[in-house]
Design a protein around this motif. Structure first.
Motif, PDB file in Angstrom:
ATOM      1  N   ARG A 146       0.835  -1.211   0.000  1.00  0.00           N
ATOM      2  CA  ARG A 146       0.000   0.000   0.000  1.00  0.00           C
ATOM      3  C   ARG A 146       0.864   1.253   0.000  1.00  0.00           C
ATOM      4  O   ARG A 146       0.543   2.244  -0.669  1.00  0.00           O
ATOM      5  N   SER A 147       1.959   1.233   0.738  1.00  0.00           N
ATOM      6  CA  SER A 147       2.874   2.377   0.764  1.00  0.00           C
ATOM      7  C   SER A 147       3.505   2.605  -0.604  1.00  0.00           C
ATOM      8  O   SER A 147       3.588   3.749  -1.082  1.00  0.00           O
ATOM      9  N   ALA A 150       1.005   4.061  -3.026  1.00  0.00           N
ATOM     10  CA  ALA A 150       0.799   5.485  -2.763  1.00  0.00           C
ATOM     11  C   ALA A 150       1.954   6.306  -3.343  1.00  0.00           C
ATOM     12  O   ALA A 150       1.742   7.380  -3.928  1.00  0.00           O
ATOM     13  N   ASP A 155      -3.880   3.502  -6.959  1.00  0.00           N
ATOM     14  CA  ASP A 155      -4.701   2.947  -5.892  1.00  0.00           C
ATOM     15  C   ASP A 155      -4.307   1.491  -5.653  1.00  0.00           C
ATOM     16  O   ASP A 155      -4.204   0.705  -6.607  1.00  0.00           O
TER      17      ASP A 155
END
Length: 220
Positions: A146-147, A150, A155
């Protein structure tokens, strides 16, 4: 009557720490070759001690087992500034580096593979260790995905959790193949390829021939 001041915990003496490490490395060899059922006498013989002498340092065989597993994990991060797996893209680089390192320490890899497999059985003393270890790793790898998404301005897909579990499974599965035939599998290179492929699919999800076939079959 005033309470006596609490005693400060003292670090083990150098000779004690060295002796403990000798026992741990002997235990890695024994557990790797014979599993948890490998007798303590085998470990004791390797370090020139008695059965009771080994227990003096660790208390019990199950405690020794858990120290072996912790020792293995500590070695993986001993060269990191925080002595902890990094986040983001750094985590995936660390996993690749670890795979190449593992190709140089078959004994530790063998012990981990044998003990993690045994741990799925009821009542095994390392079961809770491995349950917690994999749960924490899945969370950390998913967070790294997720990092990284980002940072790349994309997404994170819903498949992040599946990707995290898949990376751990591929690394462990390749270790089994490598242990069985080191000449057939390049552990570091194969692990790097698999990790990069999964990371690429997370960052840029796309339909593959396999997924296309699965979709058409489910629709039919």
């Amino acid at each position: 009557m005033a309470a006596s001041p609490a005693r400060k915990s003292l670090a083990p003496r150098p000779e004690t720490a060295q002796r403990r490490e000798e026992i741990l490395r002997a235990a890695i060899a024994t557990f790797g070759a014979k599993g948890y059922k490998g007798p303590l006498s085998d470990i004791a013989e390797q370090v020139g001690m008695t059965h009771a002498g080994v227990l003096h340092y660790f208390g019990s065989k199950s405690a020794l087992l858990l120290e072996v597993l912790k020792f293995r994990d500590d070695e993986d991060v001993e060269d990191l500034p925080t002595r902890h797996i990094p986040g983001g893209v750094g985590l995936f680089r660390h996993l690749v580096k670890t795979a190449f390192l593992n190709a140089q320490r078959a004994g530790i890899v063998q012990a981990f593979t044998v003990l993690s497999s045994e741990a799925v059985t009821d009542g095994h003393p390392a079961r809770s260790f491995f349950e917690e270890r994999y749960a924490n790793l899945r969370v950390e790898v998913a967070a790294a995905f997720r990092s990284m998404c980002a940072d790349e301005g994309v997404d994170a897909p819903e498949t992040v959790d599946q990707a995290a579990a898949s990376i751990l499974a591929v690394m462990d599965g390749l270790q089994i193949q490598w242990l069985l035939d080191p000449t057939a599998v390049e552990l570091g290179a194969a692990s790097e390829f698999a990790i990069e492929a999964i990371v690429a699919q997370v960052l840029d999800p796309r339909t593959t021939p396999v997924s296309a076939v699965a979709t058409s079959e489910s629709a039919g």
